[in-house]
Design a protein around this motif. Structure first.
Motif, PDB file in Angstrom:
ATOM      1  N   SER A  65       0.847  -1.194   0.000  1.00  0.00           N
ATOM      2  CA  SER A  65       0.000   0.000   0.000  1.00  0.00           C
ATOM      3  C   SER A  65       0.882   1.243   0.000  1.00  0.00           C
ATOM      4  O   SER A  65       2.119   1.155   0.040  1.00  0.00           O
ATOM      5  CB  SER A  65      -0.921  -0.011   1.219  1.00  0.00           C
ATOM      6  OG  SER A  65      -0.252   0.486   2.358  1.00  0.00           O
ATOM      7  N   GLY A  66       0.263   2.405  -0.020  1.00  0.00           N
ATOM      8  CA  GLY A  66       1.012   3.654  -0.079  1.00  0.00           C
ATOM      9  C   GLY A  66       2.013   3.831   1.049  1.00  0.00           C
ATOM     10  O   GLY A  66       3.126   4.333   0.838  1.00  0.00           O
ATOM     11  N   SER A  67       1.642   3.397   2.246  1.00  0.00           N
ATOM     12  CA  SER A  67       2.545   3.577   3.389  1.00  0.00           C
ATOM     13  C   SER A  67       3.859   2.821   3.200  1.00  0.00           C
ATOM     14  O   SER A  67       4.896   3.256   3.701  1.00  0.00           O
ATOM     15  CB  SER A  67       1.875   3.086   4.678  1.00  0.00           C
ATOM     16  OG  SER A  67       0.713   3.842   4.925  1.00  0.00           O
ATOM     17  N   TYR A  92      -1.366  11.448   8.447  1.00  0.00           N
ATOM     18  CA  TYR A  92      -0.325  10.936   7.552  1.00  0.00           C
ATOM     19  C   TYR A  92       1.025  11.597   7.799  1.00  0.00           C
ATOM     20  O   TYR A  92       2.065  10.959   7.640  1.00  0.00           O
ATOM     21  CB  TYR A  92      -0.771  11.040   6.091  1.00  0.00           C
ATOM     22  CG  TYR A  92      -1.931  10.105   5.810  1.00  0.00           C
ATOM     23  CD1 TYR A  92      -1.724   8.733   5.730  1.00  0.00           C
ATOM     24  CD2 TYR A  92      -3.238  10.583   5.700  1.00  0.00           C
ATOM     25  CE1 TYR A  92      -2.785   7.863   5.519  1.00  0.00           C
ATOM     26  CE2 TYR A  92      -4.299   9.719   5.486  1.00  0.00           C
ATOM     27  CZ  TYR A  92      -4.072   8.360   5.395  1.00  0.00           C
ATOM     28  OH  TYR A  92      -5.117   7.499   5.194  1.00  0.00           O
ATOM     29  N   VAL A 139       3.159  16.249   3.830  1.00  0.00           N
ATOM     30  CA  VAL A 139       2.070  15.665   3.044  1.00  0.00           C
ATOM     31  C   VAL A 139       1.453  16.777   2.191  1.00  0.00           C
ATOM     32  O   VAL A 139       1.207  17.872   2.700  1.00  0.00           O
ATOM     33  CB  VAL A 139       1.005  15.069   3.988  1.00  0.00           C
ATOM     34  CG1 VAL A 139      -0.169  14.509   3.185  1.00  0.00           C
ATOM     35  CG2 VAL A 139       1.610  13.982   4.876  1.00  0.00           C
ATOM     36  N   CYS A 141      -1.679  16.718   0.099  1.00  0.00           N
ATOM     37  CA  CYS A 141      -3.072  16.778   0.567  1.00  0.00           C
ATOM     38  C   CYS A 141      -3.183  15.869   1.778  1.00  0.00           C
ATOM     39  O   CYS A 141      -3.005  14.659   1.648  1.00  0.00           O
ATOM     40  CB  CYS A 141      -4.043  16.330  -0.519  1.00  0.00           C
ATOM     41  SG  CYS A 141      -5.720  16.078   0.133  1.00  0.00           S
ATOM     42  N   THR A 143      -5.083  13.752   3.744  1.00  0.00           N
ATOM     43  CA  THR A 143      -6.354  13.075   3.519  1.00  0.00           C
ATOM     44  C   THR A 143      -7.180  12.972   4.812  1.00  0.00           C
ATOM     45  O   THR A 143      -8.389  12.741   4.765  1.00  0.00           O
ATOM     46  CB  THR A 143      -6.077  11.683   2.911  1.00  0.00           C
ATOM     47  OG1 THR A 143      -4.983  11.805   1.992  1.00  0.00           O
ATOM     48  CG2 THR A 143      -7.270  11.147   2.167  1.00  0.00           C
ATOM     49  N   ASP A 168       4.849  13.479   0.415  1.00  0.00           N
ATOM     50  CA  ASP A 168       3.798  12.461   0.341  1.00  0.00           C
ATOM     51  C   ASP A 168       2.647  13.090  -0.448  1.00  0.00           C
ATOM     52  O   ASP A 168       1.872  13.878   0.084  1.00  0.00           O
ATOM     53  CB  ASP A 168       3.348  12.064   1.761  1.00  0.00           C
ATOM     54  CG  ASP A 168       2.115  11.157   1.751  1.00  0.00           C
ATOM     55  OD1 ASP A 168       1.493  10.987   0.687  1.00  0.00           O
ATOM     56  OD2 ASP A 168       1.756  10.638   2.825  1.00  0.00           O
ATOM     57  N   MET A 170       0.390  11.287  -1.955  1.00  0.00           N
ATOM     58  CA  MET A 170      -0.412  10.074  -2.144  1.00  0.00           C
ATOM     59  C   MET A 170      -1.765  10.383  -2.749  1.00  0.00           C
ATOM     60  O   MET A 170      -2.155   9.806  -3.746  1.00  0.00           O
ATOM     61  CB  MET A 170      -0.602   9.397  -0.784  1.00  0.00           C
ATOM     62  CG  MET A 170      -0.931   7.944  -0.855  1.00  0.00           C
ATOM     63  SD  MET A 170       0.459   6.969  -1.425  1.00  0.00           S
ATOM     64  CE  MET A 170       1.640   7.198  -0.113  1.00  0.00           C
ATOM     65  N   SER A 171      -2.505  11.288  -2.094  1.00  0.00           N
ATOM     66  CA  SER A 171      -3.893  11.522  -2.512  1.00  0.00           C
ATOM     67  C   SER A 171      -4.018  12.699  -3.464  1.00  0.00           C
ATOM     68  O   SER A 171      -5.115  13.157  -3.731  1.00  0.00           O
ATOM     69  CB  SER A 171      -4.770  11.745  -1.280  1.00  0.00           C
ATOM     70  OG  SER A 171      -4.291  12.841  -0.528  1.00  0.00           O
ATOM     71  N   LYS A 194      -5.197   5.972  -5.877  1.00  0.00           N
ATOM     72  CA  LYS A 194      -5.749   7.299  -5.554  1.00  0.00           C
ATOM     73  C   LYS A 194      -6.087   8.002  -6.875  1.00  0.00           C
ATOM     74  O   LYS A 194      -6.866   7.445  -7.633  1.00  0.00           O
ATOM     75  CB  LYS A 194      -4.777   8.070  -4.666  1.00  0.00           C
ATOM     76  CG  LYS A 194      -4.458   7.332  -3.337  1.00  0.00           C
ATOM     77  CD  LYS A 194      -5.233   7.833  -2.129  1.00  0.00           C
ATOM     78  CE  LYS A 194      -5.139   6.897  -0.947  1.00  0.00           C
ATOM     79  NZ  LYS A 194      -4.460   7.452   0.223  1.00  0.00           N
TER      80      LYS A 194
HETATM   81  C1  LIG Z   1      -3.733   6.954   1.338  1.00  0.00           C
HETATM   82  C2  LIG Z   1      -2.623   7.748   1.905  1.00  0.00           C
HETATM   83  C3  LIG Z   1      -1.417   7.151   2.374  1.00  0.00           C
HETATM   84  C4  LIG Z   1      -1.170   5.668   2.328  1.00  0.00           C
HETATM   85  O1  LIG Z   1      -2.091   4.945   2.993  1.00  0.00           O
HETATM   86  P1  LIG Z   1      -2.165   3.375   2.756  1.00  0.00           P
HETATM   87  O2  LIG Z   1      -3.326   2.974   3.595  1.00  0.00           O
HETATM   88  O3  LIG Z   1      -0.895   2.789   3.191  1.00  0.00           O
HETATM   89  O4  LIG Z   1      -2.378   3.167   1.285  1.00  0.00           O
HETATM   90  C5  LIG Z   1      -0.404   7.968   2.799  1.00  0.00           C
HETATM   91  N1  LIG Z   1      -0.538   9.301   2.821  1.00  0.00           N
HETATM   92  C6  LIG Z   1      -1.665   9.913   2.396  1.00  0.00           C
HETATM   93  C7  LIG Z   1      -1.726  11.400   2.425  1.00  0.00           C
HETATM   94  C8  LIG Z   1      -2.744   9.151   1.943  1.00  0.00           C
HETATM   95  O5  LIG Z   1      -3.854   9.757   1.513  1.00  0.00           O
END
Ligand SMILES: *Cc1c(COP(=O)(O)O)cnc(C)c1O
Length: 366
Positions: A65-67, A92, A139, A141, A143, A168, A170-171, A194
């Protein structure tokens, strides 16, 4: 096969039928059909989407996953004597600090409340006060709340101070124009599920080649060694070190094609913005208030305060919306009782309008 409900929960998020249908084929991880036909085009496309020159930037795909991708960067980019400054206004940002702690990486946290930005002055002061800081992470955005942090402002301060910058995104990556190379960002992290609208199972890092080179020998784990993962992909032309999530990567390639077909990042940003506008206008008409002010709000996910009524119950609302075909998110902002509605993925303003009609019909708290 149709889905029983639309996911307003990024992510995973609702994906197109065409993205899902690419997963009906199996791939051999060491064959050129996969490495040269899927992995390498995806890696090149990511560098281009970030507005980067392939001579200066490269990309790395990672299982998980993203983390996992965030942790790969945090645990691979800093040397034993380096120190990380983390800006946090949500879960995050705090997770990155937790990763630094687990890996025994020297770090300092600069926090703001979930609806505020860390100020430029606070960032400048923190950098001036501690010359041991070599890297800064934040980060884009958050989330947690849907707040969009000031990327260009922070990047300017951090790069002017000569620090390595980890974002980060991610989103946000793929859902909002981001000129990574001009901003001087060293590492941008995102994932498949995302704004690119793929299925979950893969993270991605777009990074300056020089910054990736500097990761050699620094990793604190074997599986999340960013340098090694990158080198294997570079030298093996799309080879992965360990089993690759083949179906996920193929679906991601299709999702990238559909991003282009939509008109690219700019067009997707406009659709998400119009999803957000439709939703907020309608929710405000129903008496809801957003947690984040309009000037700081990203168009990806919106957090709404619970209505001021003892009859309101989130679980009840959740179940009613689910039975009508919409799944929403509980809140993550600690200070305010709230819930979240995501509006990325295969989701359109007409879906937001349908959701609002359902919300209006189910106002049991009035
Ligand atoms: C979704 C997200 C992540 C990663 O989350 P996972 O549950 O590991 O996919 C990390 N940072 C942000 C800002 C996110 O929105």
């Amino acid at each position: 096969m149709s889905n029983p409900y639309l996911l307003l929960t990024p992510g995973p998020l609702s994906t197109s039928e065409t993205v899902k249908s690419t997963m009906l084929r199996d791939w051999c991880t060491w064959d050129d059909d996969y490495n040269l036909g899927v992995v390498e085009p995806v890696r090149a496309k990511l560098v281009a989407l970030a507005g980067c020159d392939a001579a200066d930037y490269s990309s790395v795909l990672l299982q998980g996953s993203g983390s996992f991708a965030v942790e790969s960067v945090i645990s691979s980019a800093l040397g034993a004597d380096d120190k990380l400054l983390i800006l946090a206004n949500g879960a995050y940002g705090l997770r990155m600090a937790e990763m630094a702690r687990v890996h025994g990486i020297a770090h300092v946290l600069l926090s703001a409340s979930e609806r505020d930005w860390v100020s430029a002055e606070a960032l400048r002061d923190a950098l001036a006060a501690d010359h041991a800081i070599t890297h800064v992470a934040f980060v884009h955005c958050e989330t947690t709340s849907g707040i969009l942090n000031p990327l260009a402002l922070y990047a300017d301060i951090i790069k002017s101070a000569g620090k390595t910058l980890i974002v980060d995104a991610m989103s946000s990556f793929g859902g909002i124009p981001m000129d990574v190379q001009n901003l001087g960002i060293d590492f941008v992290i995102s994932s498949a599920n995302k704004c690119i609208q793929g299925v979950p199972g893969m993270g991605l890092v777009i990074a300056r080649r020089a910054a990736l080179m500097a990761c050699e020998g620094r990793a604190r784990t074997l599986s999340l060694d960013l340098f090694d993962q990158w080198q294997t992909m570079e030298k093996g032309h799309g080879k992965w070190r360990f089993t690759s999530p083949t179906h996920v990567v193929r679906a991601f390639q299709q999702a990238l094609k559909e991003l282009d077909e939509e008109g690219g990042i700019e067009a997707r940003f406009l659709r998400y913005s119009s999803n957000h506008q439709t939703l907020v206008t309608g929710m405000e008409a129903l008496g809801f208030r957003t947690v984040v002010s309009a000037d700081k709000q990203a168009p990806f996910i919106t957090t709404f305060c619970y209505p001021d009524s003892p009859a309101f119950d989130f679980h009840e609302l959740y179940q009613r919306l689910k039975s009508e075909g919409f799944v929403i998110y509980p809140g993550k902002v600690t200070a305010t009782p709230c819930f979240r509605i995501g509006h990325i993925g295969e989701v359109y303003p007409a879906d937001m309008a349908r959701l609002l009609t359902v919300m209006e019909r189910h106002r049991f708290w009035l």
